[in-house]
Design an enzyme around this catalytic site. Sequence first.
Site, PDB file in Angstrom:
ATOM      1  CE  LYS A  51      -3.785  -2.581   2.015  1.00 49.64           C
ATOM      2  NZ  LYS A  51      -4.525  -3.063   3.180  1.00 49.64           N
ATOM      3  CD  GLN A  95      -3.607  -4.949   6.105  1.00 47.21           C
ATOM      4  OE1 GLN A  95      -3.681  -3.909   5.465  1.00 47.21           O
ATOM      5  NE2 GLN A  95      -3.964  -6.102   5.585  1.00 47.21           N
ATOM      6  CG  ASP A 118     -10.113  -1.126   4.207  1.00 45.05           C
ATOM      7  OD1 ASP A 118      -9.668  -1.531   3.119  1.00 45.05           O
ATOM      8  OD2 ASP A 118      -9.543  -1.300   5.298  1.00 45.05           O
TER       9      ASP A 118
HETATM   10  N1  GUN Z   1      -6.814  -7.614   5.396  1.00 45.40           N
HETATM   11  C1  GUN Z   1      -6.993  -8.342   4.273  1.00 45.40           C
HETATM   12  N2  GUN Z   1      -7.568  -7.604   3.316  1.00 45.40           N
HETATM   13  C2  GUN Z   1      -7.763  -6.376   3.833  1.00 45.40           C
HETATM   14  C3  GUN Z   1      -8.304  -5.166   3.319  1.00 45.40           C
HETATM   15  O1  GUN Z   1      -8.757  -5.058   2.179  1.00 45.40           O
HETATM   16  N3  GUN Z   1      -8.296  -4.112   4.183  1.00 45.40           N
HETATM   17  C4  GUN Z   1      -7.832  -4.199   5.452  1.00 45.40           C
HETATM   18  N4  GUN Z   1      -7.895  -3.111   6.213  1.00 45.40           N
HETATM   19  N5  GUN Z   1      -7.328  -5.307   5.946  1.00 45.40           N
HETATM   20  C5  GUN Z   1      -7.292  -6.383   5.146  1.00 45.40           C
END
Ligand code: GUN
Length: 282
Positions: A51, A95, A118
């Site tokens: 990211k 996350q 998200d």
């Molecule tokens: N963990 C696995 N996929 C994601 C996601 O798309 N966003 C977040 N915040 N955590 C994750």
Amino acid sequence: MIISGKELSAQLKSDMARQVAAFPEKYGRVPHLVVILVGEDPGSVSYVTGKAKASEVVGIRNTTIRKPEEITEEELLEIIARLNADDSVDGILVQLPLPRHISEERVIAAIDKSKDVDGFHPLNVAALWQKQECVLPCTPKGIIKLLKRAGVEMEGKRAVVIGRSNIVGLPVAKLLLNENATVTIAHSRTKNLAEVTREAEILVVAIGRPKFVTADMVGEGAVVIDVGVNRDPETGKLCGDVDYAAVEPKASVITPVPGGVGPMTICCLMENTIECFLRKQK
Ligand code: GUN
């Protein structure tokens, strides 16, 4: 046909980079994404690094806050409250998964809806199901973009989604419905799963089990979207939920792991961050 999410996401990121380059003159700054990582889980560390890298490519300001596994829920909620109040922050992402002593539900609900890049906040989820303006969750949004880029007609098609998580299964089913596909949501306890999946013209698999989908579960000419990110227990390599080597010859279109859906998720996160930033500009 193999659809490369890597290629499409690179194109989209380069388009976004051009768009963002004009922001300092237009709006006085670039979008700012804050990512919070709790603990050291290697999978999560790798996502968060991805990211940050994508932010750099697009020209988005990225702050990654790393906190130890032992952080309390109260401390985490305080950080989020501070970021909510900070006008220089456009997107907040925590996350997942979080350590067990922290409630994911409370943490997600604490993020300001307008900064929820998200698309996990209950108000965003409700808006999606009520057909109101919302932030679309990144992975489902990325899957629809991939399908469109591959020229897959969704209208009137029989789609089967294996998996019913809040992150992928449920929202991707809703987005396929929005494209006028007829959608069945299946899961690990679906009886005669192979009979159900064999009827699918579009099969989306998000169950998190290595090589769960075998050739006998896939109809000839199906479009197969593999959302799985697993370790192959034999080789230790990254693999999807689909037994790729066995299924690929039957599929008309298939996404590889790695390089399929994963890069699209991050690409859509960049898009969502820009969207949240632009909504604030008048
Ligand atoms: N963990 C696995 N996929 C994601 C996601 O798309 N966003 C977040 N915040 N955590 C994750």
